[in-house]
Scaffold this motif. Structure first.
Motif, short mmCIF file in Angstrom:
data_model
loop_
_atom_site.label_atom_id
_atom_site.label_comp_id
_atom_site.label_asym_id
_atom_site.label_seq_id
_atom_site.Cartn_x
_atom_site.Cartn_y
_atom_site.Cartn_z
N ASP A 163 73.58 9.37 60.91
CA ASP A 163 72.32 10.05 61.71
C ASP A 163 71.57 9.70 60.07
O ASP A 163 70.45 9.11 59.79
CB ASP A 163 72.32 11.28 61.44
N GLY A 164 72.26 9.74 58.63
CA GLY A 164 72.04 9.59 57.97
C GLY A 164 71.60 7.81 56.90
O GLY A 164 70.32 7.29 56.67
N VAL A 165 72.19 7.02 57.60
CA VAL A 165 72.98 5.84 58.19
C VAL A 165 71.01 5.24 58.73
O VAL A 165 70.20 4.95 58.04
CB VAL A 165 73.75 5.35 58.16
N VAL A 166 71.25 5.92 59.96
CA VAL A 166 70.01 5.22 60.75
C VAL A 166 68.65 5.57 60.26
O VAL A 166 67.43 5.30 60.14
CB VAL A 166 70.54 6.28 62.49
N GLY A 167 68.44 7.08 59.15
CA GLY A 167 67.85 7.71 59.19
C GLY A 167 66.89 6.62 57.89
O GLY A 167 66.00 6.45 57.47
N ARG A 168 67.71 6.53 56.86
CA ARG A 168 67.10 5.71 55.73
C ARG A 168 66.56 4.18 55.81
O ARG A 168 66.25 3.83 55.52
CB ARG A 168 68.54 5.85 54.63
N ALA A 169 67.41 3.73 57.21
CA ALA A 169 66.80 2.18 57.50
C ALA A 169 65.73 2.97 58.45
O ALA A 169 64.42 1.39 58.34
CB ALA A 169 68.06 2.08 58.75
N PHE A 170 65.09 3.65 59.16
CA PHE A 170 64.13 3.66 59.68
C PHE A 170 63.30 4.21 58.69
O PHE A 170 61.98 3.61 58.57
CB PHE A 170 64.31 5.35 60.37
N ASN A 171 63.40 4.82 57.50
CA ASN A 171 62.33 5.12 56.42
C ASN A 171 62.18 3.44 55.38
O ASN A 171 61.02 3.23 55.95
CB ASN A 171 62.80 5.87 55.80
N SER A 172 62.98 2.70 55.84
CA SER A 172 63.09 1.30 55.04
C SER A 172 61.48 0.85 56.43
O SER A 172 60.88 0.09 55.38
CB SER A 172 64.44 0.41 54.49
N HIS A 173 62.96 1.04 57.44
CA HIS A 173 60.87 0.52 58.31
C HIS A 173 60.18 0.21 58.15
O HIS A 173 59.02 -0.22 58.75
CB HIS A 173 61.74 0.41 60.11
N GLN A 174 59.68 1.38 58.27
CA GLN A 174 58.12 1.78 57.54
C GLN A 174 57.95 1.45 56.31
O GLN A 174 56.74 1.79 56.00
CB GLN A 174 58.33 3.44 58.34
N ARG A 175 59.02 0.79 55.65
CA ARG A 175 57.41 0.04 53.71
C ARG A 175 58.21 -0.95 54.05
O ARG A 175 57.81 -1.28 53.40
CB ARG A 175 59.12 0.90 52.69
N ARG A 176 57.82 -1.77 55.53
CA ARG A 176 58.08 -2.82 55.91
C ARG A 176 56.98 -3.64 55.26
O ARG A 176 55.87 -3.12 55.60
CB ARG A 176 58.79 -3.14 57.10
N GLU A 177 56.59 -5.56 55.21
CA GLU A 177 56.31 -5.73 54.91
C GLU A 177 55.86 -6.68 56.49
O GLU A 177 56.71 -7.17 57.42
CB GLU A 177 55.87 -6.94 54.18
N ALA A 178 54.56 -6.25 57.47
CA ALA A 178 54.47 -6.24 58.86
C ALA A 178 53.13 -7.23 58.29
O ALA A 178 51.69 -6.92 58.15
CB ALA A 178 54.26 -5.58 59.48
N GLY A 179 52.96 -8.91 59.02
CA GLY A 179 52.19 -9.52 58.71
C GLY A 179 51.06 -9.69 57.15
O GLY A 179 49.68 -9.62 57.18
N GLY A 180 52.48 -9.86 56.15
CA GLY A 180 51.40 -9.70 55.07
C GLY A 180 50.90 -8.13 54.56
O GLY A 180 50.33 -8.33 53.70
#
Length: 272
Positions: A163-180
């Protein structure tokens, strides 16, 4: 923003009941108590299909006019042409929509506002977009109610080490750069609070949660799949790890033994 962060009306419809249950009634009633002039004009930012309007309007006095701001005209159309929404006196509210990017929001776009609202919006904004929104609200000088901003905290039962591994990756995804655009993710609500406080405004917050279980297995399943998909998109090397994880969680979902708590924060800001 419109090409990157559009969501489907089906997903918004699926989550509407849980959104309504989760939002803070206390902050809604506090906002209602601040409204002195009539008619009430509410500007709803990132309105989607109008779920915030349908939830909040019954807490507020009338007559009410709602102005729905979104970058997707096909979503706001659902609210404009749908069944009437009633205020707390049982009178239908009037609804209009404006299509445009929130990064371009100006105080003049909030003309005659009594209240500004948004729901599930801050985490998909960038810092400049949030600055533009807060600046416009401050310059207009009316209460602002921002609901259901994710905190990044998720708890699944039964627990699993993955759960923690997926959760941390999800939180990083929410901070991603998307289309600049660098998204704020779980920092959206804290940054909004800081900006309002720096402007001299008062701020109240409330912890709000989605609680998903076998009462709505479809929503739980859609949420879980989206959560894991985002994590794998952010970290493709997790694909092998989550294959068995998905199978196990799917079995628990089908047997009615899986539940999840997804934490959010609501925020009410108003001038001193």
């Amino acid at each position: 923003m419109s090409d990157i962060l559009d969501v489907s009306s089906d997903w918004l419809t699926l989550r509407e009941t849980e959104d309504a249950r989760a939002r803070s009634r206390d902050l809604a009633l506090a906002a209602a108590a601040m409204l002195g002039t009539r008619p009430i004009v509410v500007h709803d930012l990132g309105s989607g299909t109008g779920s915030m309007m349908r939830w909040l309007a019954p807490f507020l006095p009338g007559p009410q006019e709602w102005v729905l701001h979104d970058w997707n005209a096909s979503l706001t159309e659902h609210a404009v042409v749908g069944p009437p929404t009633l205020d707390r006196d049982g009178i239908p509210v009037s609804v209009t929509s404006r299509v445009g990017e929130l990064a371009d929001l100006q105080p003049t776009d909030l003309s005659a506002a009594s209240l500004v609202t948004a729901s599930a919006l801050l985490d998909v904004l960038t810092a400049p977009e949030l600055h533009a929104i807060v600046d416009a609200c401050v310059r207009v000088g009316v209460p602002t109610l921002l609901a259901l901003s994710v905190t990044g905290e998720v708890h699944l039962d039964p627990g699993d080490a993955r759960d923690g591994v997926v959760g941390r990756a999800f939180n990083s995804h929410q901070r991603r750069e998307a289309g600049g655009r660098r998204l704020l993710g779980r920092y959206g609500a804290p940054i909004a609070r800081g900006l309002f406080e720096r402007a001299g405004w008062r701020v109240r917050t409330a912890a709000t949660t989605w609680r998903l279980d076998d009462h709505d297995p479809r929503l739980l399943g859609e949420w879980f799949d989206g959560w894991v998909d985002a994590a794998v998109e952010q970290r493709p090397e997790l694909r092998a790890l989550v294959a068995d994880y998905r199978r196990q969680r799917s079995s628990q979902l089908n047997s009615g033994t899986l539940s999840a708590v997804i934490h959010h924060r609501d925020l009410l800001a108003w001038p001193r």
